[in-house]
Each structure stands twice: as structure tokens, then as C-alpha cells.
Design a protein around this motif. Sequence first.
Motif, PDB file in Angstrom:
ATOM      1  N   ALA A  71       0.791  -1.235   0.000  1.00 60.16           N
ATOM      2  CA  ALA A  71       0.000   0.000   0.000  1.00 60.16           C
ATOM      3  C   ALA A  71       0.821   1.282   0.000  1.00 60.16           C
ATOM      4  N   ILE A  72       2.067   1.224   0.483  1.00 58.94           N
ATOM      5  CA  ILE A  72       2.866   2.452   0.509  1.00 58.94           C
ATOM      6  C   ILE A  72       3.889   2.493  -0.619  1.00 58.94           C
ATOM      7  N   ASP A  73       3.863   1.524  -1.515  1.00 58.84           N
ATOM      8  CA  ASP A  73       4.914   1.358  -2.527  1.00 58.84           C
ATOM      9  C   ASP A  73       4.339   1.571  -3.933  1.00 58.84           C
ATOM     10  N   GLY A  75       5.513   1.265  -6.691  1.00 59.96           N
ATOM     11  CA  GLY A  75       5.963   0.268  -7.654  1.00 59.96           C
ATOM     12  C   GLY A  75       5.257  -1.063  -7.517  1.00 59.96           C
ATOM     13  N   ALA A  76       4.414  -1.210  -6.514  1.00 53.87           N
ATOM     14  CA  ALA A  76       3.788  -2.506  -6.227  1.00 53.87           C
ATOM     15  C   ALA A  76       2.402  -2.623  -6.865  1.00 53.87           C
ATOM     16  N   HIS A  77       2.059  -3.824  -7.261  1.00 56.38           N
ATOM     17  CA  HIS A  77       0.719  -4.056  -7.809  1.00 56.38           C
ATOM     18  C   HIS A  77      -0.370  -3.732  -6.795  1.00 56.38           C
ATOM     19  N   ALA A  78      -0.058  -3.905  -5.518  1.00 61.36           N
ATOM     20  CA  ALA A  78      -1.077  -3.706  -4.481  1.00 61.36           C
ATOM     21  C   ALA A  78      -1.272  -2.223  -4.150  1.00 61.36           C
ATOM     22  N   TYR A  79      -0.451  -1.365  -4.718  1.00 63.02           N
ATOM     23  CA  TYR A  79      -0.485   0.060  -4.366  1.00 63.02           C
ATOM     24  C   TYR A  79      -1.857   0.666  -4.610  1.00 63.02           C
ATOM     25  N   ARG A  80      -2.505   0.276  -5.683  1.00 65.02           N
ATOM     26  CA  ARG A  80      -3.797   0.855  -6.042  1.00 65.02           C
ATOM     27  C   ARG A  80      -4.976   0.086  -5.465  1.00 65.02           C
ATOM     28  N   GLY A  81      -4.691  -0.779  -4.497  1.00 67.78           N
ATOM     29  CA  GLY A  81      -5.768  -1.489  -3.827  1.00 67.78           C
ATOM     30  C   GLY A  81      -6.024  -2.865  -4.409  1.00 67.78           C
ATOM     31  N   GLN A  82      -6.957  -3.556  -3.801  1.00 68.12           N
ATOM     32  CA  GLN A  82      -7.231  -4.940  -4.176  1.00 68.12           C
ATOM     33  C   GLN A  82      -7.993  -5.019  -5.484  1.00 68.12           C
TER      34      GLN A  82
END
Length: 233
Positions: A71-73, A75-82
Motif C-alpha cells: 500500500a505504501i509502494d 511500484g507494487a501491484h497492491a499500491y492501487r488497492g485490491q
Amino acid sequence: MPRPPLNSRALAKLSPLPRSFYSRDPRLVARGLLGKLLIRHVGPHSPSVGECGNRLILAGRIVETEAYLGAIDPGAHAYRGQTARNAVLFGPPGHAYVYFIYGNHYCTNVSCQPTENVGYVAGCVLLRALEPVCGIDEMSTLRGLTLPPNPKPSQLRQLTSGPGRLSQALAITRQHDNAKDFCSPASDLIIADDGSPAPSILATTRINVTRAPLDEWRFVIIGSPYVSGKKLS
DNA sequence: GAGATGATCTTA
DNA sequence: AAGATCATCTCC
């Protein structure tokens, strides 16, 4: 005292790392996974490996990882939520997150740190490269390569140096393996510790992560010829 | 060995 | 339209 050789028999006895291993900061998990073994059991009820036989083990030592902090990254797929794609990351740690990328390849991750007790959620670690350990011939078949009888490291690395390559070499797909539990002794895909010594680690920026290019959350075993990309200085 | 390019398709 | 990649091509 030398440890016993890592044949299929020895590999089959290893237990998966416990879930507590993955219930930590993804950066610690990513570092901790270096030197561990990714072990794939293939058999009658596992993904097809062509003419590779009925019951065998494919394994590699993890030499390169990347941490994604959720959630704080950015660059991560999870950054924009589930979403439907990344739902595994919002579940319990120690599960496989396998996604399809660039129309051609799968990438294999382990979920970690799903709770909010350190300020972020839905972290994971991308497995980026392995040193082939067991099942070289079968991995070559899966990769569509032909290696000579006694391959040099520079040839062996073609099997598993890169997230897409290692996934193909171990027959990992989203269809078969997404959401699979890495911690279950019954799983055909586990990560285990064979007692090898802790490696020396170098941290660098992550590969092809344009939204957070400065964070040094890629980790490699110093000196390993099996790391992806160009040789490090 | 290094840099550029195309393949191929899911996701947002 | 871009992407947590790879194989192949060209040119050093």
C-alpha cells in the motif's frame, strides 16, 4: 562436516519454511529468502512437464529477489488497492502470487506482511533468479533449451536467471499455482532451508520499476553467476 | 558483450 | 497505453 548432496531424495525430506517467516517486512523476507531452496514437485497430478516422467523434483537456490511493500509502494501491484489479479496479496502470508506479464511470461511472488502493524499491507517478494540445483534436464525441456552434458554456469543460468525464466523452468503458471500455499507440507511448491550458510547480500534498485526507481529493494547474492542481467561490478 | 526491437496480452 | 520480460537481431 560437508552436508549431504541435494538429490531428489534429500530435497523431498525438507520441510517448508513456516508462515512466521513470511509475516515480516517484505525487505527482511526478501533478504532471508536468498540462499533458500525453491522446490517443485511434479508428478501425475501436477502440471505437465512433457516426457519428464512421473515423479520428480525440480529445485533451485534463490539468488535474487525484490521486495514490494504494498500500500505504501508506488511500484507494487497492491499500491492501487485490491483487484481480481492481486487478491492473494491481501490474504495470509506465505502464498503464491503469480501474474502474467508482457503477454508472454509469468512472475512468481510470495505474499508477506498482510497486517497493518507496521504501516503497510499486501507486501510480497518477487523471485527473480535461481541457481539450478535439481532437475536440470527437465528444466531445460520446460525452457525449450538444449544444454550440453556438463553445462557451465554461463549456460545453466539460461534456465532460471529472470522471473519469467524461473517460472517457466519450474512449470509455474497462474492457472496452476496462484494462491498456492508455500507453507503446506502437502504443497507441490515450497521454499525450504537446507542449512546452507547465510550469503553475502548486495542491495540495488529494482528492475523495470519506473514508479519507484530509487528504492534499493532488489537483493542479490554477491558473486553468484546465476543472477539476472549483466554481471555486477 | 551491449544496446535496440518486436512479440504478445492483461490490466487499469 | 503501459507493463515487476525475454529472445533475437545488429553492431561494435
